[in-house]
Design a protein around this motif. Structure first.
Motif, PDB file in Angstrom:
ATOM      1  N   GLN A 164      31.307  41.493  30.109  1.00  0.00           N
ATOM      2  CA  GLN A 164      32.274  40.847  31.009  1.00  0.00           C
ATOM      3  C   GLN A 164      32.891  39.614  30.373  1.00  0.00           C
ATOM      4  O   GLN A 164      34.102  39.373  30.492  1.00  0.00           O
ATOM      5  CB  GLN A 164      31.593  40.487  32.325  1.00  0.00           C
ATOM      6  CG  GLN A 164      31.215  41.694  33.176  1.00  0.00           C
ATOM      7  CD  GLN A 164      30.428  41.305  34.415  1.00  0.00           C
ATOM      8  OE1 GLN A 164      29.852  40.206  34.472  1.00  0.00           O
ATOM      9  NE2 GLN A 164      30.393  42.189  35.397  1.00  0.00           N
ATOM     10  N   LEU A 165      32.069  38.832  29.680  1.00  0.00           N
ATOM     11  CA  LEU A 165      32.600  37.646  29.006  1.00  0.00           C
ATOM     12  C   LEU A 165      33.578  38.025  27.893  1.00  0.00           C
ATOM     13  O   LEU A 165      34.599  37.364  27.699  1.00  0.00           O
ATOM     14  CB  LEU A 165      31.440  36.819  28.425  1.00  0.00           C
ATOM     15  CG  LEU A 165      30.549  36.100  29.453  1.00  0.00           C
ATOM     16  CD1 LEU A 165      29.355  35.459  28.761  1.00  0.00           C
ATOM     17  CD2 LEU A 165      31.364  35.031  30.207  1.00  0.00           C
ATOM     18  N   GLU A 166      33.274  39.106  27.174  1.00  0.00           N
ATOM     19  CA  GLU A 166      34.172  39.563  26.105  1.00  0.00           C
ATOM     20  C   GLU A 166      35.503  40.026  26.689  1.00  0.00           C
ATOM     21  O   GLU A 166      36.572  39.761  26.131  1.00  0.00           O
ATOM     22  CB  GLU A 166      33.514  40.695  25.319  1.00  0.00           C
ATOM     23  CG  GLU A 166      34.358  41.288  24.203  1.00  0.00           C
ATOM     24  CD  GLU A 166      34.681  40.300  23.107  1.00  0.00           C
ATOM     25  OE1 GLU A 166      35.621  40.574  22.333  1.00  0.00           O
ATOM     26  OE2 GLU A 166      34.002  39.251  23.016  1.00  0.00           O
ATOM     27  N   ARG A 167      35.453  40.715  27.834  1.00  0.00           N
ATOM     28  CA  ARG A 167      36.684  41.163  28.478  1.00  0.00           C
ATOM     29  C   ARG A 167      37.526  39.984  28.935  1.00  0.00           C
ATOM     30  O   ARG A 167      38.757  39.971  28.782  1.00  0.00           O
ATOM     31  CB  ARG A 167      36.362  42.067  29.670  1.00  0.00           C
ATOM     32  CG  ARG A 167      35.856  43.448  29.276  1.00  0.00           C
ATOM     33  CD  ARG A 167      35.495  44.261  30.509  1.00  0.00           C
ATOM     34  NE  ARG A 167      35.078  45.608  30.139  1.00  0.00           N
ATOM     35  CZ  ARG A 167      34.601  46.493  31.023  1.00  0.00           C
ATOM     36  NH1 ARG A 167      34.475  46.165  32.310  1.00  0.00           N
ATOM     37  NH2 ARG A 167      34.249  47.694  30.610  1.00  0.00           N
ATOM     38  N   LEU A 168      36.871  38.948  29.496  1.00  0.00           N
ATOM     39  CA  LEU A 168      37.604  37.753  29.922  1.00  0.00           C
ATOM     40  C   LEU A 168      38.237  37.046  28.732  1.00  0.00           C
ATOM     41  O   LEU A 168      39.371  36.556  28.816  1.00  0.00           O
ATOM     42  CB  LEU A 168      36.643  36.808  30.659  1.00  0.00           C
ATOM     43  CG  LEU A 168      36.192  37.256  32.055  1.00  0.00           C
ATOM     44  CD1 LEU A 168      35.122  36.297  32.593  1.00  0.00           C
ATOM     45  CD2 LEU A 168      37.387  37.278  33.019  1.00  0.00           C
ATOM     46  N   ARG A 169      37.513  36.999  27.612  1.00  0.00           N
ATOM     47  CA  ARG A 169      38.062  36.347  26.424  1.00  0.00           C
ATOM     48  C   ARG A 169      39.303  37.091  25.915  1.00  0.00           C
ATOM     49  O   ARG A 169      40.315  36.474  25.592  1.00  0.00           O
ATOM     50  CB  ARG A 169      37.003  36.293  25.327  1.00  0.00           C
ATOM     51  CG  ARG A 169      37.453  35.514  24.085  1.00  0.00           C
ATOM     52  CD  ARG A 169      36.440  35.658  22.958  1.00  0.00           C
ATOM     53  NE  ARG A 169      36.367  37.028  22.477  1.00  0.00           N
ATOM     54  CZ  ARG A 169      37.271  37.568  21.640  1.00  0.00           C
ATOM     55  NH1 ARG A 169      38.310  36.836  21.231  1.00  0.00           N
ATOM     56  NH2 ARG A 169      37.125  38.803  21.227  1.00  0.00           N
ATOM     57  N   ARG A 170      39.201  38.416  25.857  1.00  0.00           N
ATOM     58  CA  ARG A 170      40.341  39.200  25.370  1.00  0.00           C
ATOM     59  C   ARG A 170      41.535  39.059  26.311  1.00  0.00           C
ATOM     60  O   ARG A 170      42.682  38.978  25.866  1.00  0.00           O
ATOM     61  CB  ARG A 170      39.958  40.672  25.245  1.00  0.00           C
ATOM     62  CG  ARG A 170      38.959  40.944  24.119  1.00  0.00           C
ATOM     63  CD  ARG A 170      38.659  42.431  24.029  1.00  0.00           C
ATOM     64  NE  ARG A 170      37.737  42.723  22.938  1.00  0.00           N
ATOM     65  CZ  ARG A 170      37.316  43.949  22.634  1.00  0.00           C
ATOM     66  NH1 ARG A 170      37.731  44.985  23.343  1.00  0.00           N
ATOM     67  NH2 ARG A 170      36.480  44.135  21.636  1.00  0.00           N
ATOM     68  N   ARG A 171      41.255  39.029  27.617  1.00  0.00           N
ATOM     69  CA  ARG A 171      42.352  38.876  28.577  1.00  0.00           C
ATOM     70  C   ARG A 171      43.015  37.523  28.420  1.00  0.00           C
ATOM     71  O   ARG A 171      44.240  37.394  28.492  1.00  0.00           O
ATOM     72  CB  ARG A 171      41.811  39.054  29.991  1.00  0.00           C
ATOM     73  CG  ARG A 171      42.883  39.120  31.067  1.00  0.00           C
ATOM     74  CD  ARG A 171      42.252  39.316  32.442  1.00  0.00           C
ATOM     75  NE  ARG A 171      41.430  40.536  32.452  1.00  0.00           N
ATOM     76  CZ  ARG A 171      40.656  40.865  33.468  1.00  0.00           C
ATOM     77  NH1 ARG A 171      40.561  40.059  34.527  1.00  0.00           N
ATOM     78  NH2 ARG A 171      39.953  41.980  33.435  1.00  0.00           N
ATOM     79  N   ARG A 172      42.214  36.501  28.193  1.00  0.00           N
ATOM     80  CA  ARG A 172      42.765  35.155  28.016  1.00  0.00           C
ATOM     81  C   ARG A 172      43.592  35.066  26.733  1.00  0.00           C
ATOM     82  O   ARG A 172      44.672  34.498  26.702  1.00  0.00           O
ATOM     83  CB  ARG A 172      41.630  34.130  27.987  1.00  0.00           C
ATOM     84  CG  ARG A 172      42.127  32.684  27.866  1.00  0.00           C
ATOM     85  CD  ARG A 172      40.970  31.694  27.853  1.00  0.00           C
ATOM     86  NE  ARG A 172      40.128  31.870  26.666  1.00  0.00           N
ATOM     87  CZ  ARG A 172      38.914  32.399  26.696  1.00  0.00           C
ATOM     88  NH1 ARG A 172      38.381  32.780  27.838  1.00  0.00           N
ATOM     89  NH2 ARG A 172      38.210  32.547  25.585  1.00  0.00           N
ATOM     90  N   ASP A 173      43.073  35.711  25.656  1.00  0.00           N
ATOM     91  CA  ASP A 173      43.782  35.657  24.379  1.00  0.00           C
ATOM     92  C   ASP A 173      45.064  36.476  24.394  1.00  0.00           C
ATOM     93  O   ASP A 173      45.983  36.230  23.609  1.00  0.00           O
ATOM     94  CB  ASP A 173      42.875  36.159  23.245  1.00  0.00           C
ATOM     95  CG  ASP A 173      41.722  35.208  22.986  1.00  0.00           C
ATOM     96  OD1 ASP A 173      41.794  34.053  23.467  1.00  0.00           O
ATOM     97  OD2 ASP A 173      40.751  35.624  22.318  1.00  0.00           O
ATOM     98  N   SER A 174      45.109  37.523  25.270  1.00  0.00           N
ATOM     99  CA  SER A 174      46.278  38.395  25.288  1.00  0.00           C
ATOM    100  C   SER A 174      47.366  37.914  26.237  1.00  0.00           C
ATOM    101  O   SER A 174      48.382  38.587  26.401  1.00  0.00           O
ATOM    102  CB  SER A 174      45.857  39.819  25.692  1.00  0.00           C
ATOM    103  OG  SER A 174      45.355  39.821  27.027  1.00  0.00           O
TER     104      SER A 174
END
Length: 396
Positions: free
Chosen positions: A17-27
């Motif tokens: 979940q944290l990885e998904r949030l990071r990718r969403r923030r970066d994208s």
């Protein structure tokens, strides 16, 4: 042990979940409109070239693949269908620019990335424009330039075949070709053909003037020509006798029994009362070799039509890297544009000599006795004083 496993699973889920949030923030988009795209009306290819091209007809034709009057007529038919509403945040792309982007894609086969940099529109925007414009072209043109012929028109088509190809009672030539595509999502091997690439089938029937009178686009590349034909609307209408073909007519110069109007195809199609195919090439008599030669003269027009189509709309020379539905719409649009431009601007004879499409592999299909009897009557006629050509024996 169970407690340890639950904690381990919880840690893994949290990490995902944290990885998904990071990718969403970066994208997240850094720009509402990228600064490069924002200069579309100052530096985009359409805005830089369009008016200059209209001052030079030959350059305009080379760029748009059609003459200025044909382009203006087409734009008039499509303008209301391609109009989008401006918003407070940005102006919509006008219909004329949408049409130009689509024609450049169809005429060159440029990638979406190339269109992005040339016209300064987003890649997804370019894809959407191509999809919507191709659908609009098909909807606006197919009823006018590819309407099903009625009885009198079938006779006119047959007259032209007799004049140009010396094959009487011929109402059209049929063939199928592979359109190379990228692998559709979750399609398995349905679109994987015997040439070992992914494709769908373009089946077409054309007249002696190289105009398509019927097309069927999108059948699986793994299917044979005969299967595509049998499942097409045209094949079903021919089988059910609902094509409004003229009544049986005696062949020119004869008063013998009347003959049906027929379509000509290659070995991939099943012989029928209204569908002629060549004899098998093994152990042919002179009369049967003459029949094959005469049939080939008539059948070549559909191959010439494919050559004109692919050499004008050159996106067909390479694999189509669009979504399957968009690729099918693009091919349908190219076919009606072929008729539209062919009628108004003519065609380049050299374009009819070759094409890059792959034909289907001939399959073993059994014909009908009635079809065999009709073929024998044509064979006898082509050797008779009324039907023979002075040079046919030299040609074979």
């Amino acid at each position: 042990m169970d407690c340890y496993r639950r904690r381990h699973v919880a840690v893994v889920v949290t990490a995902i979940q944290l990885e998904r949030l990071r990718r969403r923030r970066d994208s997240r988009r850094r720009f509402w409109v990228h600064p490069v795209i924002a200069q579309r009306q100052e530096r985009g290819q359409f805005w830089a070239l369009y008016q200059n091209l209209r001052a030079h007809e030959d350059q305009f034709f080379g760029y748009m693949r059609m003459s200025i009057p044909s382009f203006d007529e087409l734009l008039g038919l499509l303008e209301s269908r391609l109009m989008h509403q401006d918003t407070f945040m940005r102006d919509s792309i006008p219909p004329v620019e949408r049409l130009v982007i689509t024609l450049r894609y169809l005429g060159t086969g440029q990638s979406l990335a190339s269109l992005h940099y040339a016209f300064l529109v987003g890649k997804s925007t370019a894809s959407m424009i191509i999809r919507e414009t191709c659908v609009a072209i098909w909807d606006a043109l197919h009823a006018a330039v590819m309407a099903q012929p009625h009885k009198e028109q079938w006779k006119e088509i047959a007259d032209v075949f007799q004049q140009t190809c010396q094959f009487p009672n011929c109402a059209g030539a049929i063939d199928g070709n592979h359109i190379r595509i990228k692998k559709p999502v979750r399609s398995g091997s349905q679109y994987y053909n015997y040439k070992k690439y992914f494709s769908f089938v373009l089946f077409a029937m054309c007249d002696a003037n190289y105009s398509f009178r019927y097309i069927d686009v999108g059948s699986y590349g793994s299917r044979s020509d005969s299967a595509v034909f049998a499942h097409s609307e045209f094949g079903k209408m021919l089988q059910d006798k609902t094509l409004d073909l003229p009544e049986h007519t005696a062949l020119p110069g004869t008063t013998s029994s009347a003959m049906p109007f027929v379509f000509v195809g290659d070995e991939a199609f099943a012989l029928g009362e209204n569908l002629m195919r060549p004899y098998s090439s093994r152990g042919l008599s002179l009369a049967r070799r003459v029949f094959n030669y005469r049939l080939t003269r008539a059948r070549r027009v559909v191959e010439c039509a494919f050559g004109i189509l692919t050499n004008k709309w050159r996106f067909l020379h390479t694999p189509i890297h669009l979504q399957l539905e968009t690729a099918i719409s693009a091919v349908k649009a190219a076919c009606v544009l072929h008729n539209f431009v062919r009628e108004r601007d003519g065609y380049n004879f050299d374009d009819s000599l070759t094409h890059s499409l792959q034909s289907h592999r001939p399959s073993v299909v059994r014909g009908h006795r009635q079809g065999a009897a009709v073929r024998e009557q044509f064979t006898a006629y082509f050797m008779s004083p009324h039907g023979a050509l002075p040079w046919q024996l030299e040609a074979i």
